[in-house]
Design an enzyme around this catalytic site. Structure first.
Site, PDB file in Angstrom:
ATOM      1  N   ASP A   1       4.302   1.454   4.249  1.00 32.10           N
ATOM      2  CA  ASP A   1       3.775   1.516   2.885  1.00 32.10           C
ATOM      3  C   ASP A   1       3.541   0.087   2.382  1.00 32.10           C
ATOM      4  O   ASP A   1       4.453  -0.761   2.448  1.00 32.10           O
ATOM      5  CB  ASP A   1       4.768   2.243   1.974  1.00 32.10           C
ATOM      6  N   ILE A   2       2.347  -0.169   1.884  1.00 38.21           N
ATOM      7  CA  ILE A   2       2.023  -1.510   1.374  1.00 38.21           C
ATOM      8  C   ILE A   2       2.798  -1.739   0.079  1.00 38.21           C
ATOM      9  O   ILE A   2       2.776  -0.901  -0.839  1.00 38.21           O
ATOM     10  CB  ILE A   2       0.509  -1.645   1.121  1.00 38.21           C
TER      11      ILE A   2
ATOM     12  N   GLU B   1      -1.682   4.221   0.071  1.00 40.19           N
ATOM     13  CA  GLU B   1      -1.394   3.000   0.825  1.00 40.19           C
ATOM     14  C   GLU B   1      -0.400   3.248   1.948  1.00 40.19           C
ATOM     15  O   GLU B   1       0.205   2.302   2.461  1.00 40.19           O
ATOM     16  CB  GLU B   1      -0.867   1.910  -0.121  1.00 40.19           C
TER      17      GLU B   1
END
Length: 378
Positions: free
Chosen positions: A248-249, A291
């Site tokens: 996950d960004i 994301e």
């Protein structure tokens, strides 16, 4: 009174009869030759018809290419067969790679950016070219062949007045392909193969579109979940472990707020590219939404997976992201990791897959709670 035939007359009659018998034997021999040739032609036509049906029935790229390199060589008694496909932007190769088609399976299949790479001076552009093999002109076409042919046929593959590649066939006999030979049959062969290539490539593109995230060009969630179930079954049969990364960004909403959605899209695409650069062909990368990304590592234990995850984390944290509008953007990524070993790969594959994703997701949130930009394992 008994009538006698003069000696000269009898001799002439015997000679005529002998000549007639000889002529009859020659005719019979000629007829036998014609019948044998007819049987050979019938067998050849049957083989060609079988080949035509086989390639026309091919719906996948691997199936068609295998048929061209094996069945065509056997059917036509060819010593060498190579195929060059024109792929200007290399998107065909990328698509096939994403569909898990290992192009190394086909050493005589080559991709070129433009027909000029084939040194096209003197090569046919419309009609097949037959003749002796000439190294300065033809060696590029047969570079993958350990033994070069003596005579060759170079067949341009055309679709809608556009050159899509070359089918190159050869024989160790210098008399097999001569410039004086008719090319009707070879032209027909080239046309059928060109149509079949166009058909299977379009089919693969439809499959690719249905299984690909349109923004990042990596697999979508549906495909990754399918691959995980398949790989759990394969790992069970072949007795190896698999690993799952949930990524996950970090602070992605801030990127969108500061750089706009185009900047956010740029970051997503570059993150996908950097993750993919750290993976093998056998591994799978997919965007799960927003994301979030998921990686499936095949034949990997915990140590292997940690090394890959750390490489991914560093590749994203250490280098800023260029944005298409203006400037650069820095970001990090959090990663949750879990494995399924050989001895724990038990039960229904769907349940094992669901549990693996849940554990990787929990590990991801542990990484988030502990400060982000790190790898956590469960």
């Amino acid at each position: 009174m008994r009538q006698t035939i003069p000696p000269n007359t009898a001799s002439a009659s015997d000679k005529a009869l002998a000549e007639l018998r000889m002529e009859n034997q020659l005719l019979r021999a000629r007829l036998d030759d014609l019948l044998e040739q007819a049987h050979r032609n019938q067998n050849i036509m049957a083989r060609h018809q079988s080949f035509d049906l086989k390639i026309i029935g091919a719906s996948q790229f691997r199936e068609l290419i295998s048929c061209i390199f094996s069945s065509l060589a056997i059917m036509s008694e060819l010593d060498v067969v190579t195929l060059h496909l024109i792929d200007p932007r290399q998107d065909l190769q990328q698509m096939l790679s994403d569909l898990r088609i290992d192009l190394n399976e086909f050493p005589h299949l080559h991709f070129i950016r433009h027909e000029n790479e084939l040194q096209t001076a003197g090569l046919p552009m419309q009609k097949p070219g037959l003749g002796r093999y000439q190294p300065p002109l033809h060696q590029f076409l047969f570079q993958s062949c350990a033994h070069k042919p003596q005579s060759i046929a170079i067949i341009p593959l055309q679709r809608q007045n556009k050159l899509i590649g070359y089918l190159n066939i050869g024989s160790f006999s210098p008399e097999r392909f001569l410039p004086t030979m008719a090319t009707d049959f070879i032209e027909r062969l080239g046309l059928i193969i060109a149509v079949c290539l166009e058909n299977v490539i379009n089919n693969e593109r439809l499959t690719y579109i249905g299984l690909t995230d349109p923004l990042t060009n990596v697999s979508n969630r549906r495909y990754v979940e399918q691959r995980i179930r398949e790989e759990i079954g394969r790992a069970r049969r072949q007795r190896y472990g698999i690993a799952c990364l949930y990524l996950d960004i970090d602070h992605f909403k801030q990127i969108n707020d500061r750089y706009g959605h185009q900047g956010g899209d740029d970051v997503l695409c570059e993150v996908a590219r950097r993750i993919k650069a750290e993976l093998r062909l056998s591994d799978t990368l997919g965007r799960f939404g927003g994301e979030e990304f998921v990686v499936l590592l095949v034949n990997a234990n915990l140590q292997d997976a940690m090394l890959v995850a750390e490489r991914i984390r560093r590749s994203i944290a250490d280098t800023a992201f260029p944005l298409s509008a203006t400037g650069n953007c820095s970001t990090t990524i959090s990663i949750g990791l879990t494995t399924v070993s050989e001895r724990h790969n038990l039960g229904e594959a769907t349940l094992v897959a669901r549990d693996m994703l849940l554990r990787a997701d929990r590990a991801l949130y542990e990484a988030k709670r502990n400060g982000r930009n790190q790898v956590r394992c469960e």
